[in-house]
Design a protein around this motif. Structure first.
Motif, short mmCIF file in Angstrom:
data_model
loop_
_atom_site.label_atom_id
_atom_site.label_comp_id
_atom_site.label_asym_id
_atom_site.label_seq_id
_atom_site.Cartn_x
_atom_site.Cartn_y
_atom_site.Cartn_z
N GLY A 190 8.26 8.67 -10.09
CA GLY A 190 9.42 9.46 -10.47
C GLY A 190 9.25 10.08 -11.83
O GLY A 190 9.61 11.23 -12.06
N LEU A 191 8.67 9.35 -12.78
CA LEU A 191 8.46 9.88 -14.12
C LEU A 191 7.36 10.93 -14.12
O LEU A 191 7.45 11.94 -14.81
N GLU A 192 6.31 10.71 -13.35
CA GLU A 192 5.17 11.64 -13.37
C GLU A 192 5.52 13.00 -12.77
O GLU A 192 4.90 14.00 -13.13
N ILE A 193 6.50 13.06 -11.88
CA ILE A 193 6.83 14.36 -11.30
C ILE A 193 7.94 15.05 -12.08
O ILE A 193 8.44 16.07 -11.64
N GLY A 194 8.29 14.52 -13.25
CA GLY A 194 9.19 15.25 -14.13
C GLY A 194 10.54 14.63 -14.40
O GLY A 194 11.35 15.22 -15.10
N ALA A 195 10.81 13.44 -13.84
CA ALA A 195 12.07 12.77 -14.15
C ALA A 195 12.05 12.26 -15.59
O ALA A 195 11.00 11.96 -16.14
N ASP A 196 13.21 12.18 -16.20
CA ASP A 196 13.31 11.72 -17.58
C ASP A 196 13.63 10.24 -17.69
O ASP A 196 13.40 9.63 -18.73
N ASP A 197 14.13 9.66 -16.63
CA ASP A 197 14.52 8.26 -16.66
C ASP A 197 14.74 7.81 -15.22
O ASP A 197 14.79 8.62 -14.30
N TYR A 198 14.85 6.49 -15.01
CA TYR A 198 15.20 5.97 -13.71
C TYR A 198 16.15 4.80 -13.87
O TYR A 198 16.16 4.11 -14.89
N ILE A 199 16.96 4.57 -12.87
CA ILE A 199 17.89 3.44 -12.82
C ILE A 199 17.74 2.80 -11.45
O ILE A 199 17.67 3.49 -10.43
N CYS A 200 17.66 1.47 -11.44
CA CYS A 200 17.47 0.76 -10.17
C CYS A 200 18.80 0.22 -9.64
O CYS A 200 19.61 -0.30 -10.39
N LYS A 201 18.98 0.37 -8.34
CA LYS A 201 20.11 -0.23 -7.66
C LYS A 201 19.82 -1.71 -7.40
O LYS A 201 18.68 -2.05 -7.11
N PRO A 202 20.81 -2.59 -7.47
CA PRO A 202 22.20 -2.32 -7.88
C PRO A 202 22.29 -2.13 -9.39
O PRO A 202 21.54 -2.76 -10.14
N TYR A 203 23.16 -1.24 -9.82
CA TYR A 203 23.28 -0.94 -11.24
C TYR A 203 24.73 -1.09 -11.68
O TYR A 203 25.66 -1.07 -10.87
N SER A 204 24.91 -1.21 -12.99
CA SER A 204 26.25 -1.18 -13.56
C SER A 204 26.60 0.28 -13.83
O SER A 204 25.83 1.00 -14.46
N PRO A 205 27.75 0.76 -13.36
CA PRO A 205 28.12 2.15 -13.64
C PRO A 205 28.24 2.41 -15.14
O PRO A 205 28.02 3.53 -15.59
N ARG A 206 28.57 1.38 -15.92
CA ARG A 206 28.61 1.54 -17.37
C ARG A 206 27.22 1.84 -17.93
O ARG A 206 27.08 2.61 -18.88
N GLU A 207 26.21 1.21 -17.34
CA GLU A 207 24.84 1.49 -17.78
C GLU A 207 24.45 2.92 -17.45
O GLU A 207 23.80 3.60 -18.25
N VAL A 208 24.86 3.41 -16.28
CA VAL A 208 24.57 4.79 -15.92
C VAL A 208 25.18 5.74 -16.95
O VAL A 208 24.52 6.67 -17.42
#
Length: 234
Positions: A97-115
């Motif tokens: 995901g980072l190599e094709i140009g994404a700036d960050d990633y978040i893994c599920k399950p996640y806290s919406p506050r973290e997003v």
């Protein structure tokens, strides 16, 4: 499905799970962002061509077109920040995901506050009002426009690559550890590892060397980190 707030900044949410999509809408609106919510990957590019957005929250597994393919398409015409959202925990998926140009990633399950914290951190960095233009030989870094060029050729960089280039080239010859670079790139509380920096450096090198294959732009110092060498060579 579209919802709006009084904020001029719009976050595009691309999520096919209704509960998660609505949760992100609710939390981002509470943080005073405007939102637009899409449920299919094949809707994203057309929407971005027609509408300005500040950031894209892009799920990996989508109907119509997968998130990685969508991110690749976005990077052909836009440097809008992209945060990949994925339920896959394998490191190769994150790095891809980072190599094709994404700036960050978040893994599920996640806290919406973290997003929301990640969104704020990225937008805070790219909207910082800076009016300086740095010249280092043939390299030119325009912080106000968030652009860099080499020998008057504009470099197509992601926000993370731009920040790495600025950090390294500002102090040529200085060796930056991977940990130091991570801390300077990401000022929130995410968990990332050294391979993330290696991935960004690999892509940045490739783009620079495409313009000048004989210039040793970034040198790896075994067991330590990276340093900028282009100024010394020039």
């Amino acid at each position: 499905m579209q919802t709006q707030s009084t904020s001029p900044l719009t976050v595009l949410i691309v999520e096919d799970e209704p509960k998660l999509g609505q949760l992100l809408v609710d939390y981002l609106q509470a943080a005073e962002y405007q939102t637009h919510w899409l449920t299919r990957g094949d809707q994203v590019v057309d929407y971005l061509h027609a509408n300005p957005v500040a950031l894209v929250l892009l799920d990996l597994m989508l109907p119509g077109k997968e998130g990685l393919a969508v991110c690749q398409e976005i990077r052909r015409f836009s440097d809008v920040p992209v945060i990949m959202v994925t339920a896959k925990i394998e490191e190769i998926d994150r790095l891809l995901g980072l190599e094709i140009g994404a700036d960050d990633y978040i893994c599920k399950p996640y806290s919406p506050r973290e997003v929301v914290a990640r969104v704020k951190a990225i937008l805070r960095r790219i909207q910082r009002p800076v009016a300086t233009v740095a010249d280092s030989g043939p390299l030119r870094i325009d912080e106000a426009r968030f652009q860099a060029s080499y020998q008057d050729v504009l470099l197509d960089l992601t926000p993370a690559e731009f920040r790495l280039l600025k950090i390294l080239s500002t102090e040529p010859g200085k060796v930056f550890s991977r940990e130091a670079l991570l801390n300077m790139l990401y000022d929130d509380y995410r968990v990332v590892n050294d391979r993330t920096i290696d991935s960004h450096i690999k892509n940045l090198r490739r783009k620079l060397e495409a313009l000048s294959s004989e210039t040793p732009f970034i040198r790896a110092v075994y067991g330590v980190g990276y340093r900028w060498e282009a100024d010394e060579a020039n």
